[in-house]
Design an enzyme around this catalytic site. Structure first.
Site, short mmCIF file in Angstrom:
data_model
loop_
_atom_site.label_atom_id
_atom_site.label_comp_id
_atom_site.label_asym_id
_atom_site.label_seq_id
_atom_site.Cartn_x
_atom_site.Cartn_y
_atom_site.Cartn_z
N CYS A 403 28.97 45.12 37.93
CA CYS A 403 29.21 44.36 36.71
C CYS A 403 28.02 44.44 35.75
CB CYS A 403 29.60 42.92 37.06
SG CYS A 403 30.62 42.19 35.78
N HIS A 527 34.00 43.61 40.79
CA HIS A 527 33.19 43.05 41.88
C HIS A 527 33.81 43.41 43.23
CE1 HIS A 527 30.50 40.35 39.55
NE2 HIS A 527 31.48 40.45 38.68
N GLU A 529 32.67 43.26 46.07
CA GLU A 529 32.21 42.41 47.18
C GLU A 529 33.26 41.40 47.62
OE1 GLU A 529 30.93 42.45 44.14
OE2 GLU A 529 30.21 40.49 43.45
N1 GLN Z 1 27.29 39.06 31.82
C1 GLN Z 1 28.12 40.22 31.95
C2 GLN Z 1 29.47 40.04 31.30
O1 GLN Z 1 29.86 38.93 31.04
C3 GLN Z 1 28.28 40.61 33.40
C4 GLN Z 1 29.05 39.61 34.19
C5 GLN Z 1 28.88 39.78 35.66
O2 GLN Z 1 27.99 40.48 36.11
N2 GLN Z 1 29.72 39.15 36.43
O3 GLN Z 1 30.16 40.99 31.06
#
Ligand code: GLN
Length: 604
Positions: A403, A527, A529
């Protein structure tokens, strides 16, 4: 339809002793008996959901398929039971009050005074009964048992309405369909080493005073407690000795269901809840867990992974990432040695302000076999993450970005390969010269709660290392982000070697970026995970661990297969350590005495 059976898990004395793992273990045991289990986690705080929490408040925000942003304990249930929960499986005081207040505004209460009893307590009971019926498996079979974990400890002001709701609930669903398991701490003060039962006695008294009697008392202690202590608890807490069970600190969480099962949980619940399960044959019962626990105990070869993050002071902030790394390490036959690096400490400014921290952080990074850059929010530490990306790319260090990690990879590439020195993400600098990462307008309507691109979405993959790891070209993973890679820069980035091999169905949203001619330089917008399981690790994590161990090439050449019995058989330059079988006696001793390792999630 047969009656739903409920197991309410409450906590006594203090929180953070592994109640979630114990509650999940109930499910694991029952699932091994062929029973479909679901779970509900109650968090008595006023927030509607966990979405707006800083990870320092309650640890990570866990994301579900349906985009629900929930407490990290739901992750324990999904991992232990291999089920898919829904946002309604997490109840908060906020959600209940919101529902009741909405009903009141609509006039549903016909002019009555709306009160905690009966309106709030009724709403809680209805919610529990409704959600318990929702299937949580791909086969969509209706669950038979619902485990309800009540967060916090008995006596907390904010959980009172829930306790009262369950006091009424026990009569609503009848005795044979409802039982209470109370998880309590039995401290062993260093001065005497003796197990102290008084805190447990008081918390059981408190529970009783509120109208709930424990059917099982699960004592969390450092070491096993002997039968005299159990008898004392039984006498003072008005339960039979077979209703007192001990869950002492163990080598890994995977031993917890085994330890609980060995104390007759199945027999007890079978009788108490009239489950009608045929008693498991000793020996082969829960074999998968037994093998997993054994394998974890016998991991010797270490893999050193550095996690470059921002919330490194609280390990729970990265709970799912840590678990996914553990799953992948176990599958690769190695023991995870995880070092948390505060991203800010890698920044040039820290070199001036705090050279010791700066050099220590870089030393930790250099000593690692592989690096992970997890998700995050805000500007703090972003430059440190970008530094780490550059270093991993240039020194051929295996790296996985998640992300915000992918966004850091893109900014770094633009700055140092394309030469766009003013490149940044608009999250950090809305007025930057080159807006490499921009906000997705439809997901940023000026309200923080529940407004991100959330939940399970499809990603289409192009042939690459990532299709090999996933063994398919279409995947679904969970998302939680507000910003995305600016499509205007894709052509230039790709021409310079940063390949976007995963995109959403429109082809406009970048999901996976890789660099070829590198042992493993992979970053993903989703994500992975959240969908990792102890027995089926997340593919991008497995790739990182195998690359860090120097085993990835050999794994690929063998058709990406790990043998299920001994998953350390991927060859590398060095000898692998095979998982040896423990004798029953050895296994018993590990269960009884633990193996002296670091606590895992409260349960050692
Ligand atoms: N802050 C970034 C976004 O909003 C990444 C978010 C995250 O890593 N979950 O896109």
């Amino acid at each position: 339809m047969p009656d739903m059976k409920y197991i309410l898990v409450t906590g006594g004395v203090i929180s953070g002793v592994g109640k979630g793992v114990i509650a999940s273990s109930f499910g694991t045991i029952l699932k091994s008996c062929g029973i479909d289990v679901t779970s509900i986690k109650i968090d008595p705080y006023i927030n509607i959901d966990a979405g707006t929490f800083s990870p320092y408040e309650h640890g990570e925000v866990y994301v579900l398929d349906d985009g629900g942003e929930v407490d990290l304990d739901l992750g324990n249930y999904e991992r232990f039971l291999d089920i898919t929960l829904h946002r309604d499986n997490n109840i908060t005081t906020g959600k209940i009050y919101q529902q009741v207040i909405e009903r009141e505004r609509k006039g549903d209460y016909l002019g009555k005074t709306v009160q905690v009893i009966p309106h709030i307590t009724d709403a809680i009971q209805e919610w529990v009964e409704r959600v318990a019926q929702i299937p949580v498996t791909p086969e969509k079979t209706p669950p038979k048992v619902c485990i309800v974990e009540l967060g916090g400890t008995i006596g907390d002001i904010e959980s009172m309405s829930f306790v009262e709701a369950f006091r009424q609930f026990q009569f609503r669903v009848k005795r044979e369909n409802f039982c209470v398991a109370h998880v309590s701490l039995v401290p062993m003060p260093k001065s005497t080493g003796e197990a102290k039962t008084k805190p447990t006695q008081s918390s059981v008294r408190e529970l009783r005073g509120l109208g709930l009697s424990p059917d099982l008392i699960l004592c969390r202690s450092e070491k096993p407690i002997d039968h005299t202590v159990k008898e004392k608890i039984s006498n003072f807490c008005h339960v039979g000795p077979e209703q007192v069970m001990c869950v002492h600190d163990l080598g890994s969480v995977y031993h917890v269901p085994l330890l609980m099962e060995s104390q007759g949980i199945v027999q007890y619940l079978n009788e108490r809840l009239q489950l009608n399960v045929s008693m498991p044959r000793p020996g082969r019962f829960m074999q998968k867990w037994r093998n997993l626990a054994k394998r974890v105990d016998n991991l010797r070869k270490e893999v050193n992974i550095a996690l470059v993050g921002k919330y490194t002071k609280l390990e729970d902030s990265y709970a799912s990432v840590t678990k996914a790394l553990q799953h992948a390490s176990i599958a690769a036959g190695s023991k995870l040695n995880l070092t948390y690096i505060e991203a800010e400490n890698l920044e040039k400014q820290t070199k001036i302000n705090n050279p010791v921290s700066y050099h220590r952080a870089w030393q930790d990074l250099c000593k690692s076999n592989g690096v992970i850059i997890p998700g995050g929010f805000g500007y703090r530490g972003m430059e440190g993450k970008i530094e780490a990306c550059q270093w991993c790319r240039e020194t051929q260090k295996p790296m996985l970005g998640i992300c915000l990690g992918l966004q850091a990879v893109v900014v770094e590439y633009a700055r140092n390969v394309l030469g766009l020195k003013g490149a940044n993400t608009t999250e950090v600098d809305p007025h930057c010269e080159d807006r490499l990462v921009i906000d997705m307008p439809e997901h940023h309507p000026g309200q923080l709660g529940g407004t991100m691109r959330l939940g399970k979405r499809k990603t289409l993959l192009e042939p690459s290392i990532i299709t090999q790891l996933y063994k398919k070209d279409e995947i679904e993973e969970r998302h939680r982000h507000r910003y995305e890679v600016n499509p205007d820069y894709i052509e230039r980035l790709e021409a310079a070697g940063l390949r976007f091999v995963g995109k959403d169905e429109t082809g406009k949203r970048m999901e996976v970026a890789i660099v070829d001619n590198h042992p493993y330089y992979v970053s993903v917008q989703f994500h992975p995970e959240y969908l990792s399981r102890p027995l089926s690790p997340s593919p991008p994590f497995l790739g990182l661990i195998l690359a860090s161990l120097g085993k990835l090439k050999s794994y690929m050449s063998k058709g990406c297969r790990l043998s299920p019995r001994n998953q350390s058989d991927v060859s590398s330059d060095e000898d692998d350590i095979s998982v040896s079988s423990l004798s029953l006696a050895e296994e018993k001793s590990v269960i009884e005495n633990g193996n002296g390792e670091k606590p895992v999630n409260g349960v050692k």
